[in-house]
Design an enzyme around this catalytic site. Sequence first.
Site, PDB file in Angstrom:
ATOM      1  N   THR A 164       1.032  -1.266   0.008  1.00 32.02           N
ATOM      2  CA  THR A 164      -0.086   0.062   0.124  1.00 32.02           C
ATOM      3  C   THR A 164       1.106   1.253   0.083  1.00 32.02           C
ATOM      4  O   THR A 164       2.128   0.983   0.232  1.00 32.02           O
ATOM      5  CB  THR A 164      -0.893  -0.086   1.278  1.00 32.02           C
ATOM      6  OG1 THR A 164      -1.668  -1.087   0.829  1.00 32.02           O
ATOM      7  CG2 THR A 164      -1.711   1.161   1.724  1.00 32.02           C
ATOM      8  N   ARG A 192     -13.701  -7.816  -1.751  1.00 31.67           N
ATOM      9  CA  ARG A 192     -13.061  -7.608  -0.445  1.00 31.67           C
ATOM     10  C   ARG A 192     -12.459  -6.241  -0.270  1.00 31.67           C
ATOM     11  O   ARG A 192     -12.124  -5.593  -1.060  1.00 31.67           O
ATOM     12  CB  ARG A 192     -12.098  -8.390  -0.226  1.00 31.67           C
ATOM     13  CG  ARG A 192     -11.159  -8.306   1.017  1.00 31.67           C
ATOM     14  CD  ARG A 192      -9.945  -7.885   0.948  1.00 31.67           C
ATOM     15  NE  ARG A 192      -9.070  -7.474   1.925  1.00 31.67           N
ATOM     16  CZ  ARG A 192      -8.009  -6.722   2.157  1.00 31.67           C
ATOM     17  NH1 ARG A 192      -7.627  -5.759   1.137  1.00 31.67           N
ATOM     18  NH2 ARG A 192      -7.293  -6.760   3.282  1.00 31.67           N
ATOM     19  N   GLY A 194     -10.161  -4.034   2.484  1.00 25.72           N
ATOM     20  CA  GLY A 194      -9.444  -3.755   3.682  1.00 25.72           C
ATOM     21  C   GLY A 194      -9.624  -2.563   4.482  1.00 25.72           C
ATOM     22  O   GLY A 194     -10.600  -2.216   4.332  1.00 25.72           O
ATOM     23  N   GLY A 215      -0.763  -2.828   5.884  1.00 23.03           N
ATOM     24  CA  GLY A 215      -0.702  -4.279   6.325  1.00 23.03           C
ATOM     25  C   GLY A 215      -1.931  -5.140   6.022  1.00 23.03           C
ATOM     26  O   GLY A 215      -2.644  -4.850   5.317  1.00 23.03           O
TER      27      GLY A 215
HETATM   28  N1  ASP Z   1      -4.011  -2.646   4.086  1.00 21.06           N
HETATM   29  C1  ASP Z   1      -4.024  -3.098   2.645  1.00 21.06           C
HETATM   30  C2  ASP Z   1      -5.246  -3.746   2.706  1.00 21.06           C
HETATM   31  O1  ASP Z   1      -5.673  -4.697   3.293  1.00 21.06           O
HETATM   32  C3  ASP Z   1      -2.777  -3.926   2.388  1.00 21.06           C
HETATM   33  C4  ASP Z   1      -1.669  -3.256   2.678  1.00 21.06           C
HETATM   34  O2  ASP Z   1      -1.612  -2.200   3.247  1.00 21.06           O
HETATM   35  O3  ASP Z   1      -0.397  -3.747   2.494  1.00 21.06           O
HETATM   36  O4  ASP Z   1      -5.786  -4.115   1.644  1.00 21.06           O
END
Ligand code: ASP
Length: 294
Positions: A164, A192, A194, A215
Amino acid sequence: MTENNTYAFALHGGAGVTPGRDYSDAEAHMRELALACERDLRAGAAALDIVTRAVEEMETCGLYVAGRGSAPNDVGYVELDASIMDGATRQGGSIAAARDVMLPIRAARAVMEKSEHVMLTARGAERFCRQHGLEFVADPDSYYRLPVGVVEEDLATANRAHGTVGAVALDLQGRLAAATSTGGIFGKSEGRLGDTPIIGAGTWADENVAVSCTGLGEAFILAGGAQDVASRVRYGSQPLDEAVEGLIADVGARDGDGGVIAVDREGRVSMRWNSFGMKRAWGGAGHIPTVAVF
Ligand code: ASP
């Protein structure tokens, strides 16, 4: 708003890094971005513009898992999530699961500034972007690319690999802002979401702090996300580092990995992660912009 005499910023390019892989292109890119952020903040630019521009740059270069570097979902197409928050006005905007929007963070900002809503998803977000003249990717098949440090295997195994981009800033007027953008977890289920597009989960800014998370989104949502850092500061009077560490510990307790960047109204920057590393850059008044991964 009054003169603040200080400014600071931090950027992240995701915490899903693997030891031994080469991230030098992303590091060089972040160094350039950090120099530009420092120069513009010093010249009086608004925190909101700094975080918007930094994230746009990271979306278009294809070096990170956002915008151009996003990976397809489990049925084969890219769904983009982004959110932005202006701490000075306490306004926020986001788009989620939107297809082929060229600059998702610009779309999130348009939702904040030009709609009466905070969040638009999928077809509705795309329609809003068209109505507001935002650019779309003309040829998705040739546009998206594997970001730096990501190998085909990461996509195939659906091993919760992720990345991200995000930015937080405090400007000379004392205004805080945060922005976050992602293509999400590799091989994610269609539809989905996040933490990234959720104001309070992936992104938060108020008059005290600006926070951007990266994350495993499910763990960040269940841990309270970026808003948890703000609440620890507001109600618990916790120092910024302690507040950020508290969120990361809670994410870890939910089997999540990732990282957080934050800046407070005094210009303190905090960056913590529980993964192998986090592509990151930071700087501010009296601090030479610095870049690191591990
Ligand atoms: N937080 C992001 C998600 O869950 C992914 C990431 O930050 O690496 O889609």
